[in-house]
Design a protein around this motif. Structure first.
Motif, PDB file in Angstrom:
ATOM      1  N   ASP A  39      79.389   1.494  76.964  1.00 52.12           N
ATOM      2  CA  ASP A  39      77.770   1.202  77.092  1.00 52.12           C
ATOM      3  C   ASP A  39      77.019   1.592  75.864  1.00 52.12           C
ATOM      4  O   ASP A  39      75.989   1.498  75.643  1.00 52.12           O
ATOM      5  N   TYR A  40      77.837   2.548  75.142  1.00 49.52           N
ATOM      6  CA  TYR A  40      77.483   3.265  73.790  1.00 49.52           C
ATOM      7  C   TYR A  40      78.635   3.192  72.905  1.00 49.52           C
ATOM      8  O   TYR A  40      80.048   3.061  73.356  1.00 49.52           O
ATOM      9  N   PHE A  41      78.432   3.299  71.500  1.00 47.21           N
ATOM     10  CA  PHE A  41      79.728   3.527  70.687  1.00 47.21           C
ATOM     11  C   PHE A  41      79.393   5.102  69.849  1.00 47.21           C
ATOM     12  O   PHE A  41      78.216   5.481  69.486  1.00 47.21           O
ATOM     13  N   ARG A  42      80.253   5.900  69.683  1.00 48.41           N
ATOM     14  CA  ARG A  42      80.351   7.016  68.751  1.00 48.41           C
ATOM     15  C   ARG A  42      80.536   6.496  67.381  1.00 48.41           C
ATOM     16  O   ARG A  42      81.474   5.843  66.820  1.00 48.41           O
ATOM     17  N   LEU A  43      79.626   6.923  66.338  1.00 48.45           N
ATOM     18  CA  LEU A  43      79.870   6.477  64.985  1.00 48.45           C
ATOM     19  C   LEU A  43      80.906   7.207  64.566  1.00 48.45           C
ATOM     20  O   LEU A  43      81.380   8.506  64.654  1.00 48.45           O
ATOM     21  N   PRO A  44      81.864   6.451  63.643  1.00 46.79           N
ATOM     22  CA  PRO A  44      83.193   7.100  63.202  1.00 46.79           C
ATOM     23  C   PRO A  44      82.904   8.468  62.240  1.00 46.79           C
ATOM     24  O   PRO A  44      83.649   9.351  62.147  1.00 46.79           O
ATOM     25  N   VAL A  45      81.703   8.157  61.457  1.00 42.38           N
ATOM     26  CA  VAL A  45      81.283   9.302  60.593  1.00 42.38           C
ATOM     27  C   VAL A  45      79.926   9.711  60.897  1.00 42.38           C
ATOM     28  O   VAL A  45      78.995   9.056  60.771  1.00 42.38           O
ATOM     29  N   PRO A  46      79.528  10.939  61.370  1.00 41.94           N
ATOM     30  CA  PRO A  46      78.220  11.387  61.848  1.00 41.94           C
ATOM     31  C   PRO A  46      77.153  11.388  60.950  1.00 41.94           C
ATOM     32  O   PRO A  46      77.397  11.401  59.634  1.00 41.94           O
ATOM     33  N   VAL A  47      76.190  10.981  61.050  1.00 38.27           N
ATOM     34  CA  VAL A  47      74.897  10.893  60.000  1.00 38.27           C
ATOM     35  C   VAL A  47      74.166  12.075  59.869  1.00 38.27           C
ATOM     36  O   VAL A  47      73.764  12.542  61.174  1.00 38.27           O
ATOM     37  N   GLU A  48      73.850  12.823  59.072  1.00 35.05           N
ATOM     38  CA  GLU A  48      73.036  13.970  58.994  1.00 35.05           C
ATOM     39  C   GLU A  48      71.469  13.554  59.548  1.00 35.05           C
ATOM     40  O   GLU A  48      70.935  12.518  59.243  1.00 35.05           O
ATOM     41  N   THR A  49      70.934  14.527  60.613  1.00 31.87           N
ATOM     42  CA  THR A  49      69.831  14.372  61.201  1.00 31.87           C
ATOM     43  C   THR A  49      68.459  15.013  60.142  1.00 31.87           C
ATOM     44  O   THR A  49      68.967  15.958  59.496  1.00 31.87           O
ATOM     45  N   ARG A  50      67.228  14.796  60.400  1.00 34.36           N
ATOM     46  CA  ARG A  50      66.294  15.353  59.631  1.00 34.36           C
ATOM     47  C   ARG A  50      65.994  16.789  60.258  1.00 34.36           C
ATOM     48  O   ARG A  50      65.524  17.487  59.476  1.00 34.36           O
ATOM     49  N   ASP A  51      66.298  17.121  61.626  1.00 37.16           N
ATOM     50  CA  ASP A  51      65.828  18.380  62.208  1.00 37.16           C
ATOM     51  C   ASP A  51      67.064  18.699  63.087  1.00 37.16           C
ATOM     52  O   ASP A  51      66.874  18.272  64.240  1.00 37.16           O
ATOM     53  N   GLY A 188      72.285  10.957  65.281  1.00 37.26           N
ATOM     54  CA  GLY A 188      73.338  10.722  64.108  1.00 37.26           C
ATOM     55  C   GLY A 188      74.927  10.512  64.698  1.00 37.26           C
ATOM     56  O   GLY A 188      75.541  10.318  63.895  1.00 37.26           O
ATOM     57  N   ARG A 189      74.875  10.433  65.949  1.00 31.66           N
ATOM     58  CA  ARG A 189      76.431  10.263  66.499  1.00 31.66           C
ATOM     59  C   ARG A 189      76.730   9.067  67.332  1.00 31.66           C
ATOM     60  O   ARG A 189      77.700   8.441  67.433  1.00 31.66           O
ATOM     61  N   TYR A 190      75.746   8.618  67.991  1.00 27.97           N
ATOM     62  CA  TYR A 190      75.896   7.683  69.058  1.00 27.97           C
ATOM     63  C   TYR A 190      74.941   6.232  68.782  1.00 27.97           C
ATOM     64  O   TYR A 190      73.696   6.481  68.528  1.00 27.97           O
ATOM     65  N   LEU A 191      75.486   5.258  68.993  1.00 29.81           N
ATOM     66  CA  LEU A 191      74.762   3.948  68.814  1.00 29.81           C
ATOM     67  C   LEU A 191      74.733   3.140  70.096  1.00 29.81           C
ATOM     68  O   LEU A 191      75.628   2.894  70.767  1.00 29.81           O
ATOM     69  N   VAL A 192      73.471   2.761  70.213  1.00 24.65           N
ATOM     70  CA  VAL A 192      73.299   2.099  71.684  1.00 24.65           C
ATOM     71  C   VAL A 192      72.277   0.679  71.214  1.00 24.65           C
ATOM     72  O   VAL A 192      71.320   0.785  70.311  1.00 24.65           O
ATOM     73  N   ASP A 193      72.809  -0.443  71.749  1.00 23.45           N
ATOM     74  CA  ASP A 193      71.931  -1.585  71.329  1.00 23.45           C
ATOM     75  C   ASP A 193      72.022  -2.446  72.765  1.00 23.45           C
ATOM     76  O   ASP A 193      72.558  -2.183  73.638  1.00 23.45           O
ATOM     77  N   THR A 194      71.286  -3.687  72.585  1.00 22.68           N
ATOM     78  CA  THR A 194      71.088  -4.231  73.929  1.00 22.68           C
ATOM     79  C   THR A 194      72.193  -5.007  74.196  1.00 22.68           C
ATOM     80  O   THR A 194      72.426  -5.220  75.365  1.00 22.68           O
ATOM     81  N   VAL A 195      73.231  -5.375  73.468  1.00 23.79           N
ATOM     82  CA  VAL A 195      74.501  -5.810  73.887  1.00 23.79           C
ATOM     83  C   VAL A 195      75.224  -4.947  74.554  1.00 23.79           C
ATOM     84  O   VAL A 195      75.699  -5.469  75.768  1.00 23.79           O
TER      85      VAL A 195
END
Length: 236
Positions: A39-51, A188-195
């Motif tokens: 249902d979602y994917f964990r990014l292999p490398v977390p991306v820094e968030t702005r806050d 910055g850690r999880y990706l969700v898309d319509t697929v």
């Protein structure tokens, strides 16, 4: 089915009805189980968030994406229902064929007219068939919808600052490993898309799940820190 209105503001009636659906999705649907890599994917490398103090939710979108247009009223209602701990913002896809549309988004932000032209950009493309890859059409829309001076538009649209923000957006979406739009990135850690989520409404249900998961993790970490820092009880 997409409803097209040729006069007035397209999607207004649809937007209101979908907003009701979105709010119901946000507060009335019981908790569901969602699974990573399905249902979602964990990014292999977390991306820094702005806050880091807040949970960041980023919509990666494109004005040229019909699914982003259809998601917009639902997403707006969802955003209004969030607490102060959520930091929501948008990042446009800025690959070569979408660069002009990304310029339009950042130019609108720079000119402080995004609220006036954001939906109009979608409507121009999807309801009226305007080729917004041509800057002259974007300029006309900015003038008509927000009263922007034509010379000011050109200075802003073609500026180094906007070009820099477009490059940064392209780099950011590459870090997110986005394959299409709309895509939502949570903290910055999880990706969700319509697929993976199955639908626009499904995306927001998964995002709600991830927000709850992140809140629980942060609360647990805070409690752990509190226990470590608490003074030892005096012995008698």
């Amino acid at each position: 089915m997409r409803i097209v209105v040729r006069e007035g503001k397209p999607m207004n009636l649809v937007a209101r009805s979908l907003a009701v659906v979105a709010l119901a999705v946000t507060v009335a649907v019981p908790a569901q189980e969602f699974r990573e890599r399905q249902d979602y994917f964990r990014l292999p490398v977390p991306v820094e968030t702005r806050d880091p103090a807040k949970i960041e939710v980023v919509e990666v979108f494109s004005y040229g994406c019909i699914h982003c247009y259809q998601l917009e009223p639902i997403l707006n209602a969802w955003v209004l229902a969030q607490g102060d701990d959520v930091d929501f913002h948008r990042v446009p896809m800025a690959t070569r064929n979408l660069r002009t549309l990304a310029q339009a988004f950042f130019s609108a932000k720079q000119l402080d007219i995004l609220a006036k032209v954001h939906m109009a950009m979608f409507e121009g493309i999807h309801d009226y068939g305007i080729d917004m890859s041509q800057p002259k059409h974007i300029r006309r829309l900015f003038v008509r919808e927000a009263g922007v001076d034509e010379e000011e538009f050109t200075r802003t649209f073609d500026s180094f600052a906007i070009a820099t923000r477009v490059r940064q957006a392209d780099a950011q979406t590459r870090l997110y490993r986005v394959q299409g739009t709309p895509t939502i990135i949570v903290d910055g850690r999880y990706l969700v898309d319509t697929v993976s989520a199955g639908s626009a409404e499904g995306m927001l249900l998964v995002v709600n799940h991830l927000l709850a998961k992140e809140r629980a993790e942060r609360e647990s970490e805070a409690e752990g820190v509190g226990e470590k820092s608490a003074p030892a009880s005096p012995t008698g």
